[in-house]
Structure formats: C-alpha cells, structure tokens
Design a protein around this motif. Structure first.
Motif, mmCIF file in Angstrom:
data_model
loop_
_atom_site.group_PDB
_atom_site.id
_atom_site.type_symbol
_atom_site.label_atom_id
_atom_site.label_comp_id
_atom_site.label_asym_id
_atom_site.label_seq_id
_atom_site.Cartn_x
_atom_site.Cartn_y
_atom_site.Cartn_z
ATOM 1 N N ASP A 423 -10.983 -1.616 -10.058
ATOM 2 C CA ASP A 423 -11.823 -0.329 -10.120
ATOM 3 C C ASP A 423 -10.812 0.929 -9.529
ATOM 4 N N ASP A 424 -11.084 1.951 -10.313
ATOM 5 C CA ASP A 424 -10.194 2.915 -9.725
ATOM 6 C C ASP A 424 -10.228 3.428 -8.125
ATOM 7 N N ALA A 425 -11.560 3.501 -7.766
ATOM 8 C CA ALA A 425 -11.361 3.720 -6.074
ATOM 9 C C ALA A 425 -10.987 2.439 -5.425
ATOM 10 N N THR A 426 -10.899 1.340 -5.993
ATOM 11 C CA THR A 426 -10.224 0.140 -5.307
ATOM 12 C C THR A 426 -8.756 0.350 -5.156
ATOM 13 N N VAL A 427 -8.377 0.717 -6.331
ATOM 14 C CA VAL A 427 -6.866 0.846 -6.481
ATOM 15 C C VAL A 427 -6.260 2.184 -5.865
ATOM 16 N N ARG A 428 -7.167 3.076 -5.546
ATOM 17 C CA ARG A 428 -6.669 4.177 -4.783
ATOM 18 C C ARG A 428 -6.718 3.703 -3.207
ATOM 19 N N ALA A 429 -7.732 3.156 -2.706
ATOM 20 C CA ALA A 429 -7.662 2.355 -1.377
ATOM 21 C C ALA A 429 -6.713 1.504 -1.173
ATOM 22 N N ALA A 430 -6.263 0.666 -2.376
ATOM 23 C CA ALA A 430 -4.937 -0.129 -2.231
ATOM 24 C C ALA A 430 -3.802 0.637 -2.081
ATOM 25 N N THR A 431 -3.750 1.768 -2.586
ATOM 26 C CA THR A 431 -2.617 2.422 -2.462
ATOM 27 C C THR A 431 -2.063 2.995 -1.240
ATOM 28 N N ASP A 432 -3.570 3.593 -0.547
ATOM 29 C CA ASP A 432 -3.501 4.100 0.643
ATOM 30 C C ASP A 432 -3.021 3.008 1.788
ATOM 31 N N ALA A 433 -3.460 1.818 1.581
ATOM 32 C CA ALA A 433 -3.180 0.865 2.529
ATOM 33 C C ALA A 433 -2.050 -0.069 2.126
ATOM 34 N N LEU A 434 -1.587 -0.093 0.941
ATOM 35 C CA LEU A 434 -0.334 -0.831 0.664
ATOM 36 C C LEU A 434 0.785 -0.398 0.218
ATOM 37 N N ALA A 435 0.839 0.975 -0.057
ATOM 38 C CA ALA A 435 1.758 1.672 -0.712
ATOM 39 C C ALA A 435 3.072 1.881 0.417
ATOM 40 N N ALA A 436 4.136 2.030 -0.066
ATOM 41 C CA ALA A 436 5.582 2.381 1.191
ATOM 42 C C ALA A 436 5.175 3.598 1.673
ATOM 43 N N GLY A 437 4.926 4.639 1.003
ATOM 44 C CA GLY A 437 4.781 6.140 1.563
ATOM 45 C C GLY A 437 3.458 6.262 2.173
ATOM 46 N N ALA A 438 2.718 5.596 2.195
ATOM 47 C CA ALA A 438 1.162 6.026 2.566
ATOM 48 C C ALA A 438 1.137 6.411 4.405
ATOM 49 N N LYS A 439 0.535 7.298 4.851
ATOM 50 C CA LYS A 439 0.377 7.394 6.065
ATOM 51 C C LYS A 439 -0.297 6.510 6.844
ATOM 52 N N ARG A 440 -1.429 5.806 6.117
ATOM 53 C CA ARG A 440 -2.205 4.892 6.613
ATOM 54 C C ARG A 440 -1.892 3.396 6.041
ATOM 55 N N ARG A 441 -0.590 3.115 6.102
ATOM 56 C CA ARG A 441 -0.165 1.905 5.389
ATOM 57 C C ARG A 441 -0.599 0.730 6.483
ATOM 58 N N LEU A 442 -1.035 -0.097 6.044
ATOM 59 C CA LEU A 442 -1.318 -1.356 6.781
ATOM 60 C C LEU A 442 0.024 -2.245 7.448
ATOM 61 N N PRO A 443 -0.255 -2.956 8.535
ATOM 62 C CA PRO A 443 0.945 -3.601 8.858
ATOM 63 C C PRO A 443 1.392 -4.735 8.108
ATOM 64 N N PRO A 444 2.325 -5.394 8.240
ATOM 65 C CA PRO A 444 2.735 -6.647 7.366
ATOM 66 C C PRO A 444 1.756 -7.697 7.174
ATOM 67 N N GLN A 445 0.927 -8.038 8.246
ATOM 68 C CA GLN A 445 0.129 -9.006 8.280
ATOM 69 C C GLN A 445 -1.227 -8.751 7.483
ATOM 70 N N GLY A 446 -1.455 -7.446 7.615
ATOM 71 C CA GLY A 446 -2.648 -7.038 6.981
ATOM 72 C C GLY A 446 -2.623 -6.893 5.560
ATOM 73 N N ARG A 447 -1.116 -6.059 5.110
ATOM 74 C CA ARG A 447 -0.831 -6.356 3.601
ATOM 75 C C ARG A 447 -0.913 -7.673 3.073
ATOM 76 N N ALA A 448 -0.355 -8.816 3.751
ATOM 77 C CA ALA A 448 -0.457 -9.873 3.350
ATOM 78 C C ALA A 448 -1.905 -10.290 2.929
ATOM 79 N N CYS A 449 -2.849 -10.175 3.660
ATOM 80 C CA CYS A 449 -4.302 -10.445 3.736
ATOM 81 C C CYS A 449 -4.918 -9.829 2.408
ATOM 82 N N GLY A 450 -4.455 -8.489 2.373
ATOM 83 C CA GLY A 450 -4.761 -7.750 1.052
ATOM 84 C C GLY A 450 -4.268 -8.340 -0.308
ATOM 85 N N PHE A 451 -2.936 -8.805 -0.347
ATOM 86 C CA PHE A 451 -2.532 -9.232 -1.488
ATOM 87 C C PHE A 451 -2.973 -10.793 -1.693
#
Length: 962
Positions: A423-451
């Motif tokens: 979904d578009d909203a999910t992709v935007r939320a994933a970009t905010d949480a997983l993208a490299a330049g995002a201000k609210r990027r998750l730590p490595p352990q959180g990104r691993a759970c998301g993937f």
C-alpha cells in the motif's frame, strides 16, 4: 585588631556621622515611643525576682545542654543539606549517617524525591534503622519505591522498612498497604502489598473491625486483575484475614479458590443405592441417560463488538476513550485486546483509534498494551484500519523491548491482508523508518525486524504494484551491504523474495549492489514452483558417462573437431558464474567433453584460445574445489591439440604455463591438488598424459618456473624443483632459472635447499645452465652466506666437469724383483669429451682450478679443434679468457701453449671480426691486470690489422666496436 581600618578617611567620616564606637549604644526601644505612666501600669513593670546564683555544677550542666542543642541543630542542618546534594554518593553517605528520626519531615521529603537505586537502598535501610511514629507519612513512599520495586534487593529492604514501621505504627502501616493495593501505579505494587499483609504485616483485629470494607474493596479489585500472580495474592490474603465481609465481595472464581484452600469443597454426590437384583427372565431395566447441562456461553464470545466494549466502559467515540492517566489508558487497551479478538462487527473506527493511541503513546507499559490491541483489532478492521495499524506499528520497532511484539502484531495484520505491505501509505511509512536519509530512521535491529516482516508479506501477497515493488527493492538494496549481520541477512532475504515475484521491477536495485552481494541475493532466489501436474511414471535414468582422468592410455584421435562444439558459448559463460556450485558443474561438464572421444583441436582457432583464457583465472583460484578440476580441464584441452609445438605456444600465449607453475608452488601439502597442477605443467611443456611425447622446457616454460620459484617456499617449492631436476634433459635454455635457484640455495630449510642443489646439478650437467649466469646471480645475491653457496656451486662445477681421466694402469718392471725399486707409473693421456666450444673452455678453467697439467693439455687440444667461424661474442670472450688464463698457468708446457695460442689465433682471425673485437673490448672493460691487458691488446691489434676488418667497417658492420 579587627577594628582597624586601612583607609583613615572612611573611618573618620564614620565617626563624624555616628560618633566614636566606644560611646555608641544600642537600644531596642524606638526613640518615638511614648512615655508610660508607671502609676497606672505599675503592676506590669514590677521588678523581677533575682535568680539564685548558680553553682559550678549547674553551670556545667547548662553549658552541656546548650552545646548539645546547638550540635543537634547544626547536625540537622548539615544532614538536610547533604540529603539534597547533587552527587548521589554524598546523598548515600548522608542516609547512612542518620541515627534518629528527629527531622522526620525532611527525611520524608527527600525519600519522595529520590530516584537513584543505591541511594534508595541506603534510605530504606535508614528508615528501618530509625523507625519511629514520626516517619508514618513516609509509608506510601516506602511501599511505592521499596516494596513494589522491580529490583529484588530493594524490594527486600522495603519489606524490612515496612515491618519496622509496623512495630511502631501498626494502623498507619496497614492503611498504607491497603492503599497500595488500590492506588499503586506499579504493576508489582498490589501483589507485593497483599503478600506483606498476608505474612509479616497482618492487620490487627481492631483495625479489621473498623476498616473491613476498605480491605474487602481492595481484595476484590485485586482478585479481578489480569495478572495471575495478583489474583493468587488476593486469594491468599482473603484466606489469611478470614473475614466474612472480605469473602462476600470476592468474585466467584476467587470464592471457589478460597473455599478450596480452606478445605470447604462440597463432597461429591453419593452413588445411587443398588436395589435387589431383578428376577431371572425379566426384561432389562430402562435406563435414562441425562445429558450434562451445557455451559452457558461467555457473553463476550461471538458477541457484538460494541456491546462487549460497552460492558468494559468503552463506548464511541473511541478517539477520546484512550485518554487520561497512564493506568487508565492501559486498562482500556488491555480490555480491547482481550475483547476484540473474539468478537465480530465493524471495528474500523476502533482500529483507527487504537492505531492513533499506539503511535502517540509515550509510556512503555501502555505502548505494550496498545501493540496487543493492534494485533487484536486487525480481524475486525477494514482496509483503511489495517493500513493505519501497519503505519503505527512500524515506528514501534525502534524499542528493543517492544520489537518482538510489534513484529508479531505486523505478522498478524499481514496474515489477514498480505497486500497491505504494498500500500502507498505503508511504503511511505517504511521509507520514513528504513531509508538512509530519514530523520526517524530505525536502528539496525529494528530495520532487520521490518525487513523480516516485509519478506514474509512479499511471499504471501497476490498483488504487487510496480512502483511499490521498486521502492521496496531500493530500500532492501540500501541495507544489503550493511555492517550489521542480522540486518544484512534480512535485507537480502527481502530482496530475494521480491526477485521471486513474476515481472518484479528489481533490476535497478540489483545494479546498486556489488557482484558478490548480487550473487548472494540471486542464490537465495528459489525457482517458482510449477503447477501441480498429474503424476507420471518417471523415465528410467540415463546411464551417466564416467570420465577417467588422467586416462590410463593415450587416445588416438582422427580428424578435427571445432572448439565451439566442445565448449559452447553457454558453457564458457557458466565458467564466469558467481555461484561456486555452478562453476564446479561447468568444469565437470567441460572435462567430460574435452577428455571424451572425438577428433583433435586446431590451435589456430580463436575459440581454443578463449577457452584457455576462461580457465586461467580458475587455475589461479584460491579454492581447491575449483583449482584442481580447472587444472584437469586445461590439461585435457591442451592434450587434445594435435600439434605439440602448437600446444606449447598456446599455453605460453594465454599465460597458462605461468599459472600452472604457480599452482604447483601454491599446492603445498595438498597432494591431489599438486598432482593436477603437475599434470597441467607437463601438458604446457608439450607432453600428453600417459603418452611417450617428448617433454620440452623452452624459454617460456623456464621463465614461468623462475617466476614461481622466486618467492616460493615449503613443499610446493620442493615439488617443482624435484620435477625440474627429473626433467632437466628436456630443458634447453635455463639461464632464467639461475637467480631463483641461487635464492633457494640461500634457504635455511633443508628440503628446499637440497632440492635446489639437485636441480642446479642436473641443469649444469645437461648444459642448460651456464656457469657465468650462476656467478652473475650469485654476485647479485646477499653477501651473507655467499661463501657457502659459492662452495656448493664449485662442487657442482667440479662434478659436472667434462674431463674424463682414464685410470692409471701400473706397468710391470722388466728388472727382477730384487732390483725393482719402484718404477713411476705412466699415466695415460686424459680424454676430454666436449660437445661444444663452451664445454671445452669450461674444461680448461676446471683443469686450471684443479692444477692438472695433462688435463689442461687435453682440454686445450679439444678447444683448438673447433671451427671458429661459428663463434659468437660470448664464445669469443670465453676463448680469450681461457687462452690467457691457460697460458699463465702452463708457461713451460710447450704443447699446451701451442694449443692455447691456436685457440687465440682462431678467435682473433677466423671468428666473425665484430664478435672477436667486441669480446676483447668486453674483457678490457673488466679492468684486468697488466699481463692480461697486454695479451688482450695483442689480440685486438691482430684483429684490427686484418684487411677484412676494414672491409667490414666499409660495409657498416662494425657496430660492435662502438
């Protein structure tokens, strides 16, 4: 002294304004006070009775009391300041130094404000040590910070403090514990207070008689808690107090548990009485089987969602339902989590409210309940609600304590609707949480759970929009090379799951990766499972052709086969595949084709060259699983070439002979690996496996072995040197091996040194290695150890000398035995077997070194017999050097001098004039002594006087002189 002034001016001004200090007096009565008439108020101003003069003992007692009072005040003031210090070490020392409860209000205030664990332990110990009724206001803080603490040591200290205060203030302590059951904000507080009331701090009978309602209300609330430990503590407390008011307010389940603990469970019904047996022949007695009563269904099981929530005091609008204090918010969210999973109905509004509460919740305990509520309402939510739940749960992967619950909640949502991941909203939320330049990027352990969640959802989703797929692929590719291991693996799994989807646009994401990472991602890709087809009987397996390599005998090949037929383009491309397993299979297939039957190869084909160039990096590969079969494939390919000279040239052209020699050296102790490399080196030198072909080590082969031996050591160097010594007869030009062989003679290890000496001996005896090349390499070697190596080389040269001396045969004396005084043995003439002028000149030098005049005579005669017209520049130099050295050694031997003069004359007159004069000039450049220089000058003059030299100059052939 203290009245002095360092500035006389200010002091004089002060005295003028206020007068001298000695004359000034102070009065407590203002000057404008009206005069009091003593007649009307004389009773108020009666003279005071004078106290009796105090004795010395009374003065001491009064002074001591005053001092103690002052010390107590000072100590209290200092203690209050220390309890409020900024450093926790100072506060801990202050609590440890407290010995009484004189200032109970200060102690209570600072205990309520304390947050440090170590200081809190010291404060609880102090409260237990100085327990007094004045410290009763501190009981709520002792219960909250000590008895309900998560740390075991602090909890035990809090219990000791409560027990100490129970002894001095029993009613206040019981009130505080009962209030702790109902108002404690800590999850462990109610059960801890109930356990304390059950054991050490049991309420008194007087207190129960007047406050049983309060206790009953608290125990009933505790018995209805969601925590099993709290319910058990409530039942134990109800059994301990044994009060009917408390028992009546308990829930039904708690009443049953209390009755069971008291032993008041009703006995089972007695079995029915058996009557007299029926008379024989009577019909069987009818028995009516009564079905057990059905258990009444739970009012919330399968009930409407709104009705079930209304019974829990949660009513629409739900946006305002999850507000208030944190414990109230937690209770409502826990109620939603327990109700929504088993209910049916439209829960879209509830899902949106729960998602908003989960996303904005700052309290950890409430956030945990909110995540559970999100997982529960996913079943009653719609598309919009599930999208909001995913958007709210992704940022919750940041907290390590909540990451596992948030991942489970995301899995619950995607299990119901897997398409929500694209979904578009999910992709935007994933970009905010997983993208490299995002201000609210998750730590490595959180990104691993998301993937990990995304990977499972990718595999289960039936639809995948191209733009969403491309965005997810870019997010995965960005973390495929991360330093964090779990994150790197999870990102690769997710990208591999995207690659498995048909027509997935992941090309640009794969181009972002390096070759190694791309290979790992593609290795994880599993082929799509085809649709289930009706089972058919599998065909019988084809007999596999077994390839024996090396072959036991040579295969005679007739005709010619094209290289592209043996190694098609697809097979050559597989040799460059990133997967090691695919390359190993391709090598096995190529070996089967190259060693199989058929015609020979033509080395002039371009494909023959290309196959060897594809095999060269595999021959140099560090992995033995690829290097050994690559060596066998290359050897089989070279053995298939019809012409052996073409095979040698092809191996030198493609650089395969260099890799073969390096493979022999790198093999070390791997015997099977070394055998394959030696077979390839033999094929590069023109000899086929299991054949009688001639082995030829040409200049290219010698240079390749020299390069491999330059930095070799260990078993690999020994193997190559042993092989070279064994096939020294096949080496024609070995001067390139001089430097590495000298280097190996310097080796401290015994095995490489002996192998190098054996190889040098074999090459020198064959004539492939010149003495001058070895001496030049020795001059360039380190000076340390040069003498030892020089001695080894002298022994080699002496052993390889071409002079063969016939043994002396003693002749019998013609005189009788009585007159035989010993006749000198007549030595037979030495015989020199010289195949070339170079060997004859070497024999002359060897005879000079050994001091053997007959051998010198024979060697000079052999050298004079050669035709000088074929002498080269180096041969002329050797002839001149041997003639001059021999002439100096055999000054009185006319035959030797005549032979040597003949050698010098032929060199100066019959040899090519440019070679002779250039050789003389080379010897003059070496700065010889006076005698040798005179001889060289005569030879040079003799050569220059010849008219043929002038004709050579006129024909522009005198470049050697320049």
């Amino acid at each position: 002294r203290f009245d002095q002034s360092f500035c006389r001016g200010p002091r004089e001004q002060k005295e003028q304004r206020c007068g001298p200090q000695s004359l000034r007096t102070t009065s407590a009565v203002p000057l404008n006070t009206p005069v009091i008439d003593l007649g009307r108020a004389s009773h108020l101003f009666a003279p005071l009775r004078q106290k009796k003069h105090q004795t010395g003992t009374a003065q001491k007692i009064a002074a001591r009391d005053a001092r103690r009072k002052k010390e107590r005040a000072t100590t209290a003031k200092m203690s209050a300041e220390a309890l409020a210090a900024s450093k926790w070490q100072d506060r801990r020392e202050a609590w440890e130094s407290i010995t009484n409860a004189a200032d109970a209000e200060t102690l209570t205030t600072h205990l309520a404000k304390e947050t440090n664990g170590a200081v809190l332990d010291a404060a609880l110990d102090a409260v237990a040590r100085v327990a007094a009724p004045e410290l009763a206001p501190a009981l709520p803080y002792v219960v909250q910070k000590g008895l309900a603490n998560a740390r075991g040591a602090t909890q035990r200290r809090g219990l000791r403090a409560v027990v100490a205060l129970q002894q001095v203030a029993p009613s206040e302590t019981t009130d505080a514990l009962v209030d702790g059951i109902t108002t404690s904000k800590n999850a462990r507080g109610p059960s801890a207070c109930a356990k304390a009331l059950t054991t050490e701090c049991a309420p008194s009978t007087a207190w129960l008689s007047s406050h049983s309602d309060r206790l009953a209300t608290a125990v009933a609330k505790l018995a209805s808690a969601a925590n099993g430990d709290a319910r058990k503590a409530a039942v134990d407390l109800a059994v301990a107090v044994d009060d009917p008011v408390v028992f009546q307010k308990l829930p039904e389940n708690a009443k049953k548990a209390v009755a069971k603990l008291r032993g008041n469970t009703p006995p089972p019904p007695p079995p029915p009485e058996a009557g007299p047996p029926p008379p024989p022949g009577s019909p069987p007695k009818r028995v009516t089987i009564k079905a057990p009563p059905r258990k009444a269904p739970s009012p919330e099981k399968g009930d409407d969602l709104l009705a079930a929530l209304a019974r829990r005091n949660i009513t629409p609008p739900f946006d305002a339902a999850f507000q208030g204090k944190w414990d109230a918010r937690r209770e409502k969210l826990e109620a939603v989590a327990s109700v929504a999973r088993a209910c049916s109905g439209d829960g879209e509004a509830l899902a949106l409210a729960v998602a908003a509460a989960c996303e904005a919740e700052p309290h950890a305990a409430v956030a945990k309940a909110a995540i559970s509520a999100c997982a529960s309402v996913a079943g009653v939510a719609g598309v919009v609600g599930r999208r909001a739940l995913v958007v709210a749960l992704l940022p919750r992967l940041r907290d390590a304590k909540l990451a596992s619950q948030a991942s489970q909640a995301l899995n619950d949502v995607s299990t119901i609707q897997p398409e929500v991941v694209f979904d578009d909203a999910t992709v935007r939320a994933a970009t905010d949480a997983l993208a490299a330049g995002a201000k609210r990027r998750l730590p490595p352990q959180g990104r691993a759970c998301g993937f990990r969640w995304a990977s499972s959802a990718f595999a289960a989703s039936s639809k995948a929009p191209p733009l969403s797929t491309k965005a997810w692929a870019a997010l995965c590719a960005a973390d495929c090379s991360d330093a964090h291991g779990p994150l790197r693996a999870a990102a690769r799994d997710a990208l591999s799951a995207l690659c498995q989807r048909p027509r997935a646009d992941v090309k640009s994401a794969l181009q972002m990766l390096d070759a190694k990472t791309r290979a790992k991602v593609l290795e994880r890709k599993e082929p799509q499972k085809p649709a289930a087809a009706p089972k058919r009987k599998p065909p019988p397996p084809k007999p596999q052709e077994v390839v024996v390599w090396p072959p036991p005998h040579i295969t005679e090949r007739t005709g010619t086969i094209a290289a592209c037929d043996l190694a098609p383009t697809s097979l050559r491309a597989t040799l460059r595949a990133p997967s090691e397993q695919r390359r190993a299979k391709a090598l096995a297939e190529l070996l089967k084709r190259a060693a199989g039957p058929g015609g020979g190869l033509d080395a002039r084909e371009a494909d023959a060259d290309r196959v060897l160039r594809e095999l060269r990096p595999l021959v140099g590969d560090a992995r033995a699983s690829l290097r050994a079969p690559a060596c066998d494939c290359a050897a089989a390919w070279l053995d298939r070439v019809r012409n052996r000279d073409d095979a040698r040239k092809l191996a030198a052209k493609t650089g395969l002979v260099v890799e073969a020699a390096a493979a022999v050296v790198d093999a070390g102790a791997l015997t099977a690996y070394r055998a394959a490399a030696l077979r390839l080196l033999q094929s590069c030198c023109g000899k086929r496996c299991a054949s009688d072909d001639a082995l030829v080590i040409d200049e290219n082969g010698a240079k390749a072995m020299a390069k491999a031996l330059q930095n070799a050591s260990g078993a690999g160097a020994v193997a190559l040197l042993t092989w070279l010594a064994k096939h020294a007869d096949a080496c024609d030009i070995g001067d390139a091996l001089a430097s590495p062989l000298i280097t190996r003679l310097y080796d401290k290890a015994r095995a490489p040194k002996d192998a190098a000496l054996e190889c040098v001996t074999a090459l020198v005896q064959k004539g492939a290695l010149d003495r001058s090349a070895l001496e030049t390499a020795l001059d360039a070697a380190p000076i340390v150890g040069r003498r030892v190596v020089a001695q080894l080389l002298e022994g080699v040269f002496r052993e390889a000398s071409p002079i063969k001396v016939v043994k002396r045969v003693p002749q019998a004396s013609p005189l009788p035995a009585a007159f035989d005084f010993g006749v000198a043995d007549d030595a037979s003439t030495p015989v020199v077997e010289a195949a070339s002028p170079t060997e004859a000149f070497a024999a002359i030098e060897a005879a000079i070194d050994n001091g053997d005049r007959p051998a010198l005579r024979a060697a000079a005669a052999a050298a004079a017999a050669f035709d000088a017209s074929t002498f080269t520049r180096d041969t002329c130099g050797g002839a001149m050097r041997a003639a001059i050295a021999g002439a100096r050694f055999a000054e009185r031997d006319a035959a030797a001098r005549a032979s040597l003069d003949e050698v010098a004359r032929k060199t100066a007159l019959e040899a090519p004039r440019s070679s002779a004069i250039a050789a003389a000039l080379d010897l003059l450049r070496g700065a010889p002594d006076r005698v040798v220089a005179n001889h060289l000058a005569r030879l040079l003059t003799l050569g220059l006087r010849d008219p043929a030299w002038g004709r050579a100059l006129d024909a522009r052939k005198g470049d050697a002189l320049v």
